[in-house]
Structure formats: C-alpha cells, structure tokens
Motif scaffolding. Structure first.
Motif, PDB file in Angstrom:
ATOM      1  N   LEU A   9       0.842  -1.202   0.000  1.00 30.56           N
ATOM      2  CA  LEU A   9       0.000   0.000   0.000  1.00 30.56           C
ATOM      3  C   LEU A   9       0.875   1.250   0.000  1.00 30.56           C
ATOM      4  N   SER A  10       0.398   2.278  -0.660  1.00 31.62           N
ATOM      5  CA  SER A  10       1.078   3.569  -0.641  1.00 31.62           C
ATOM      6  C   SER A  10       0.038   4.678  -0.787  1.00 31.62           C
ATOM      7  N   VAL A  11       0.384   5.863  -0.298  1.00 29.64           N
ATOM      8  CA  VAL A  11      -0.511   7.028  -0.372  1.00 29.64           C
ATOM      9  C   VAL A  11       0.243   8.127  -1.113  1.00 29.64           C
ATOM     10  N   PRO A  12       0.164   8.142  -2.444  1.00 26.36           N
ATOM     11  CA  PRO A  12       0.956   9.109  -3.222  1.00 26.36           C
ATOM     12  C   PRO A  12       0.433  10.543  -3.169  1.00 26.36           C
ATOM     13  N   THR A  13      -0.879  10.711  -2.944  1.00 25.69           N
ATOM     14  CA  THR A  13      -1.433  12.070  -2.979  1.00 25.69           C
ATOM     15  C   THR A  13      -2.780  12.107  -2.254  1.00 25.69           C
ATOM     16  N   PHE A  14      -3.395  13.281  -2.246  1.00 25.36           N
ATOM     17  CA  PHE A  14      -4.733  13.437  -1.664  1.00 25.36           C
ATOM     18  C   PHE A  14      -5.511  14.425  -2.518  1.00 25.36           C
ATOM     19  N   ILE A  28      -5.117   5.975  -2.348  1.00 22.44           N
ATOM     20  CA  ILE A  28      -4.321   4.834  -1.896  1.00 22.44           C
ATOM     21  C   ILE A  28      -4.130   3.874  -3.065  1.00 22.44           C
ATOM     22  N   ASP A  29      -2.869   3.632  -3.408  1.00 24.98           N
ATOM     23  CA  ASP A  29      -2.536   2.665  -4.446  1.00 24.98           C
ATOM     24  C   ASP A  29      -2.340   1.300  -3.805  1.00 24.98           C
ATOM     25  N   VAL A  30      -3.069   0.308  -4.307  1.00 26.07           N
ATOM     26  CA  VAL A  30      -2.977  -1.068  -3.815  1.00 26.07           C
ATOM     27  C   VAL A  30      -2.306  -1.902  -4.899  1.00 26.07           C
ATOM     28  N   GLN A  31      -1.152  -2.476  -4.561  1.00 26.49           N
ATOM     29  CA  GLN A  31      -0.406  -3.291  -5.520  1.00 26.49           C
ATOM     30  C   GLN A  31      -0.326  -4.712  -4.997  1.00 26.49           C
ATOM     31  N   VAL A  32      -0.908  -5.665  -5.733  1.00 26.51           N
ATOM     32  CA  VAL A  32      -0.821  -7.084  -5.401  1.00 26.51           C
ATOM     33  C   VAL A  32       0.068  -7.737  -6.439  1.00 26.51           C
ATOM     34  N   ILE A  33       0.968  -8.583  -5.977  1.00 23.17           N
ATOM     35  CA  ILE A  33       1.946  -9.213  -6.869  1.00 23.17           C
ATOM     36  C   ILE A  33       1.236  -9.921  -8.022  1.00 23.17           C
ATOM     37  N   GLY A  34       1.619  -9.578  -9.235  1.00 22.34           N
ATOM     38  CA  GLY A  34       1.064 -10.228 -10.416  1.00 22.34           C
ATOM     39  C   GLY A  34      -0.269  -9.673 -10.860  1.00 22.34           C
ATOM     40  N   VAL A  35      -0.814  -8.675 -10.130  1.00 21.14           N
ATOM     41  CA  VAL A  35      -2.115  -8.098 -10.469  1.00 21.14           C
ATOM     42  C   VAL A  35      -1.923  -6.601 -10.703  1.00 21.14           C
ATOM     43  N   THR A  36      -2.615  -6.058 -11.701  1.00 21.19           N
ATOM     44  CA  THR A  36      -2.520  -4.615 -11.968  1.00 21.19           C
ATOM     45  C   THR A  36      -2.962  -3.833 -10.738  1.00 21.19           C
ATOM     46  N   ALA A  37      -2.209  -2.798 -10.385  1.00 16.76           N
ATOM     47  CA  ALA A  37      -2.536  -1.991  -9.214  1.00 16.76           C
ATOM     48  C   ALA A  37      -3.838  -1.230  -9.437  1.00 16.76           C
ATOM     49  N   SER A  91       3.719  -0.083   6.225  1.00 12.13           N
ATOM     50  CA  SER A  91       4.211  -0.996   7.259  1.00 12.13           C
ATOM     51  C   SER A  91       3.249  -2.158   7.501  1.00 12.13           C
ATOM     52  N   ILE A  92       1.947  -1.872   7.659  1.00 12.70           N
ATOM     53  CA  ILE A  92       1.009  -2.956   7.965  1.00 12.70           C
ATOM     54  C   ILE A  92       0.806  -3.881   6.764  1.00 12.70           C
ATOM     55  N   SER A  93       0.999  -3.366   5.544  1.00 16.75           N
ATOM     56  CA  SER A  93       0.811  -4.217   4.367  1.00 16.75           C
ATOM     57  C   SER A  93       1.954  -5.207   4.183  1.00 16.75           C
ATOM     58  N   GLU A  94       3.026  -5.060   4.973  1.00 22.84           N
ATOM     59  CA  GLU A  94       4.122  -6.025   4.938  1.00 22.84           C
ATOM     60  C   GLU A  94       3.839  -7.240   5.814  1.00 22.84           C
ATOM     61  N   ARG A  95       2.765  -7.184   6.624  1.00 25.52           N
ATOM     62  CA  ARG A  95       2.453  -8.278   7.548  1.00 25.52           C
ATOM     63  C   ARG A  95       1.329  -9.139   6.974  1.00 25.52           C
ATOM     64  N   LEU A  96       1.692 -10.368   6.659  1.00 26.75           N
ATOM     65  CA  LEU A  96       0.752 -11.257   5.982  1.00 26.75           C
ATOM     66  C   LEU A  96      -0.483 -11.535   6.824  1.00 26.75           C
ATOM     67  N   PHE A 108      -9.855  -2.597   1.370  1.00 28.29           N
ATOM     68  CA  PHE A 108      -8.994  -2.337   0.216  1.00 28.29           C
ATOM     69  C   PHE A 108      -9.378  -3.174  -1.007  1.00 28.29           C
ATOM     70  N   GLU A 109     -10.578  -3.789  -0.953  1.00 32.05           N
ATOM     71  CA  GLU A 109     -11.215  -4.452  -2.104  1.00 32.05           C
ATOM     72  C   GLU A 109     -10.320  -5.524  -2.742  1.00 32.05           C
ATOM     73  N   ILE A 110      -9.668  -6.316  -1.885  1.00 37.20           N
ATOM     74  CA  ILE A 110      -8.820  -7.410  -2.378  1.00 37.20           C
ATOM     75  C   ILE A 110      -9.672  -8.448  -3.116  1.00 37.20           C
ATOM     76  N   ALA A 111     -10.852  -8.744  -2.572  1.00 36.22           N
ATOM     77  CA  ALA A 111     -11.716  -9.771  -3.187  1.00 36.22           C
ATOM     78  C   ALA A 111     -12.161  -9.367  -4.584  1.00 36.22           C
ATOM     79  N   LYS A 112     -12.325  -8.073  -4.818  1.00 36.92           N
ATOM     80  CA  LYS A 112     -12.800  -7.587  -6.120  1.00 36.92           C
ATOM     81  C   LYS A 112     -11.707  -7.659  -7.181  1.00 36.92           C
ATOM     82  N   TYR A 113     -10.501  -7.207  -6.814  1.00 36.32           N
ATOM     83  CA  TYR A 113      -9.442  -7.080  -7.813  1.00 36.32           C
ATOM     84  C   TYR A 113      -8.439  -8.249  -7.796  1.00 36.32           C
TER      85      TYR A 113
END
Length: 500
Positions: A9-14, A28-37, A91-96, A108-113
């Motif tokens: 997760l990252s917060v590039p702007t508001f 908030i940009d959500v990046q999952v390995i192998g999936v388009t952010a 930091s929290i997105s590093e904890r599985l 963060f809509e993981i189930a959707k994307y």
C-alpha cells in the motif's frame, strides 16, 4: 525478519472536494503481486476505524497519525498527514497476518481485484460451555476421542469444595478428567472422573492414562479398547508440589513426571515406586518426551530447556539451553524431520532450538527467537503444513509458518481479552480445538491454506506468457509491414517499367 506478504500500500497524494464541504480523500494505491494496481479514495476516518479494529487483534502495530483538535485545512498540514499515513499503511501491508484478515480485504477491495489471494475464514463446527478451566488434552485418533483435564480456578468454588469434600466423598470437583467423542464433528461427553484436587496434565498410551494433580499426586487408570470409564484407579504421592507434566513410556513401563518443586521423577508403573530422580533448577513447567530420540525436553520458569538422555538404564543429564528471552516456558512442540524444538515463552516469544539429528542433541543451540502475540499460553504444531498454532491471553490464535518464521494468519477465536488455555491441532485433519476463560470449548475447521508461492508463480507465468504473446504479435505485425513494403516497392517498380 522479512515477511512474505503479497500486498503493498502507498498514499501518493490526496484530493480536496470543495463541493462536498471541503472533504479530503486520500488516494491509496494497492499493488498485489502479479495483479494490476488499483487506486482507492478513502477518508481519514475510514483508516482510523481500520486501525482501531486491528489494535484489538494484532500486536506491535506502527503508530497511526492521531486526530487533531481542529480540522486540517492547509496543504502543508494535509501533506504531513499523508506522509504519516503512507508510512503506516506501507508498514502494515508487509504483515501477511494483517492483509489476510477480513476487515483489511474488505476495505482495500482485495476480493474484487485479486480474489485468488482471499483466504477462506475458519468456521466453528461445534462449541459448548465447560465450567472448569481446561489445562491439557490428548487426541486419540483411532477412536476419534479427546481426553481432557481441567481444574476449578474460581476462588469461592474452591473454598466450598474444601469445606464440603472429605476423604470418602467428593461433592464439589476441584479437578476432573473427561473423555469426549469427536465423531461426526460433534463434541459429546462420554464420561468424567472427578478429584478433590486440581488436575494439571495427562498422558495416554496403550490403555494407560496418567493424570497429574496439584498437590504432587499422580493417578493411573487402565482403560479398555473402547475407552470406557475406568473403575479402579491407583494413586501415588510422586512429588511435594504440583505435577506439571507426565509421560508414560510403554516399552519401559515407566512414568516420567516433572513438578513445581524442580524434580524429574522416573516411576515404575506396575509397582508405583520411585526408580530414579533428578533435581533440576527452578520450577519445571512443561515436559515433552520424544521416544523417537529417547530424549526428554523440560522447560522451567526462567527460560531454560533441559535435555535428558533416556536411552540408558538411569536417566542422564545431557544439556541445558537458555532461551534468548528469559521468560517462563509454557509449552513445547517438535519437528523431528528438520531437527527443531519450539519453546513457547509466556512473554510472547517463540524460541527455535536446533537439536540436530538423532544422537547430536548435546550440540543443541538456539537458532532464532520469533516475536508473537504477548503472553503466549499454549501452542500446537502441524507437521503436515509446517504451521504452529499459538494461543494468547487476548483470545487470538496466531498461525506461524515454520518455513518463514512469520505470522500468516490471526483468528479471533474467543472474546476480547479472554485468555486461551488450550489450542490443539487434531492430527491429519484441518480441525483445531480451543478453550478460553470465557468457558467456551470450541472446535474449528481451518480451510486448506493458499499456497502463495504457487499463486505468485502462476501470476508470473501468466505475465510472462502475455509478454511473449505481445512480442510475437509485434513481430508478426513487423513482418506483415515489411511484406507490405516489399509489395509496394514491387508495384512501384512495375509502374516505372510500364511508364517507360
């Protein structure tokens, strides 16, 4: 230690929306390995609520930017908050164990994307109330039965029991051993045997059931093949103080036991007589006997692990290993294949001790110390999955991967701040038994765990194939364009020839 999370997760702007009374949304940009952010726009209050829920279940969270007395309006103030939110979410997105929990996946809509990464939730198959505090248990796979020892820990009930009980009659049980049938996912009580003393531990092997009690006594039962209620128990004053661990060696026909008084005792089962005794340092708190190695592992209240050689006529002192954290050892688990002993410390650390191959235990040494939830009470190990299940004083079950040393899942198994006194993985199944101070005895069905490495590999293969397809298409287009150009040149040459 690096975590093997799949999300970043990252917060590039508001953004500020004046038409909605100056509402500020953080991108908030959500990046999952192998999936388009993908990008989400969330309010500060959404993230504040997330942190509040996570704090109730997870330890050692990074600092969340707190609320202010007045609303932030200037760009400089909002930028400072954005930077702090970026640090927190990164930091929290590093904890599985956090990114797999339902509240995180929903927000963060993981189930959707990225539905491949959504972990199925454990389900309660059965639960019932148990009025005494369960201390220990043992699963008997052939009969699908569970032996349980428990104690009365409420002070006023203990007082009533002491006043009413006498040598010949027990009107109020201070402790008991029970047999539950777990067939067809039910928890059915078959029989119980009560004591005028608190029960602390048990061990069953080939018809012999050994129960350790509070005042240094052990009781030996003989059970038939159907595990019917025993009728004629034998008891013996084995120690001066509480018995904290027992084991029956069926080949040698001896009982090993440890006590709060610091003694390790070997007793002949047929005659209930002392055969051998060793005085170790401190209060002995937990016992694990590995018949495969003929070694007894004993933990004490100061974070030391003693190793005794049982292969000789008399028990021999072999080794003492001190954990990196000097805290009471509350439970053991072992991986004989890899040669690791797991010692759970009450302060919330899991000490991994490298005990090596058979016969090399005298060279044992501490390997790593894994930080888990605070105040661990019980652990259980799954050899098949290489997972360690840890119960704590907050009512959580945390699952740790032995291969990475990192938490991969956290389950709110009992009510908030309810101490878990039992967590037990049922062999060759996906079921886990838990008990907490809320007096609930539960059976859980854990799903088949997602193989993250396999998913990542598949995602990389799909991306690689997609890139290859694009490259092939591009090459084909280039060849077609070249052919068209050659055809055009031929047509042009023919035209020139005809016009001459």
């Amino acid at each position: 230690m690096q975590n093997h999370s799949f999300c970043k997760l990252s917060v590039p702007t508001f953004k500020q929306y004046e038409q909605f009374q100056g509402v500020t949304l953080y991108c908030i940009d959500v990046q999952v390995i192998g999936v388009t952010a993908w990008r989400l726009e969330l309010r500060y209050s959404d993230l504040f609520d997330l942190n509040t829920i996570l704090k109730a279940q997870f330890q050692k969270l990074p600092k969340f930017p707190g609320k202010t007395l007045s609303k932030l309006t200037t760009t400089q103030e909002l930028e400072k908050r954005r930077i702090k939110l970026n640090t927190y979410l990164s930091s929290i997105s590093e904890r599985l164990e956090i990114v797999t929990c339902p509240i995180f996946c929903e927000l963060f809509e993981i189930a959707k994307y990225a539905p491949k990464y959504v972990f199925e939730q454990p389900k309660i198959i059965n639960s019932q109330q148990h009025l005494q505090t369960i201390k220990n248990c043992q699963y008997i796979k052939e009969q699908e039965a569970l032996l349980v020892v428990s104690s009365q820990t409420e002070g006023y009930k203990q007082l009533i029991a002491f006043m009413q009980n006498d040598e010949n009659s027990i009107s109020e049980a201070l402790g008991q051993v029970e047999l539950f049938s777990l067939k067809d996912n039910q928890i059915v009580l078959k029989w119980s045997q009560i004591f005028d003393n608190q029960a602390q531990c048990l061990y069953y092997s080939e018809g012999a059931l050994i129960v350790g009690l509070e005042k240094g006594k052990i009781i030996v039962y003989q059970l038939d093949q159907d595990l019917n209620k025993p009728q004629h128990p034998s008891n013996y004053q084995m120690h001066k103080m509480r018995v904290n661990g027992v084991f029956y060696h069926k080949l040698k026909k001896v009982i090993y036991s440890i006590s709060q008084d610091g003694t390790f005792v070997v007793t002949q089962r047929d005659y209930l007589k002392h055969k051998d005794q060793l005085l170790l340092k401190g209060e002995l708190t937990t016992l694990l006997v590995c018949e495969y190695r003929e070694i007894a592992f004993i933990g004490n209240s100061k974070g030391s692990v003693f190793m005794l050689d049982l292969n000789k006529e008399n028990v021999q002192y072999l080794k003492r290993v001190d954990c990196q954290v000097l805290s009471k050892i509350v439970d053991f688990a072992i991986n004989n294949q890899q040669g690791f002993l797991f010692a759970a410390c009450e302060s919330g650390y899991l000490q991994v001790i490298d005990i090596g191959s058979i016969g090399r235990e005298s060279n044992s040494k501490t390997k790593i110390c894994i930080s888990t939830n605070q105040q661990t009470k019980k652990i259980s190990y799954c050899q098949q999955r290489h997972h360690i299940y840890i119960g704590d004083t907050l009512g959580n079950i945390t699952v740790i991967s032995e291969q990475t040393g990192c938490p991969i899942y956290s389950l709110r198994a009992h009510e908030l701040d309810v101490m878990i006194t039992l967590v037990y993985y049922l062999e060759e199944s996906n079921k886990v038994i838990t008990y907490g101070k809320d007096q609930m005895f539960k059976m859980w069905e854990f799903p088949t765990w997602i193989n993250l490495n396999e998913i990542k590999y598949q995602e990389y293969q799909e991306i690689k194939q997609e890139q290859l397809n694009k490259q092939q298409t591009k090459s084909k287009l280039q060849k077609n364009n070249q052919a068209y150009q050659e055809d055009d040149e031929d047509d042009l040459n023919d035209w020139h020839k005809n016009n001459k």
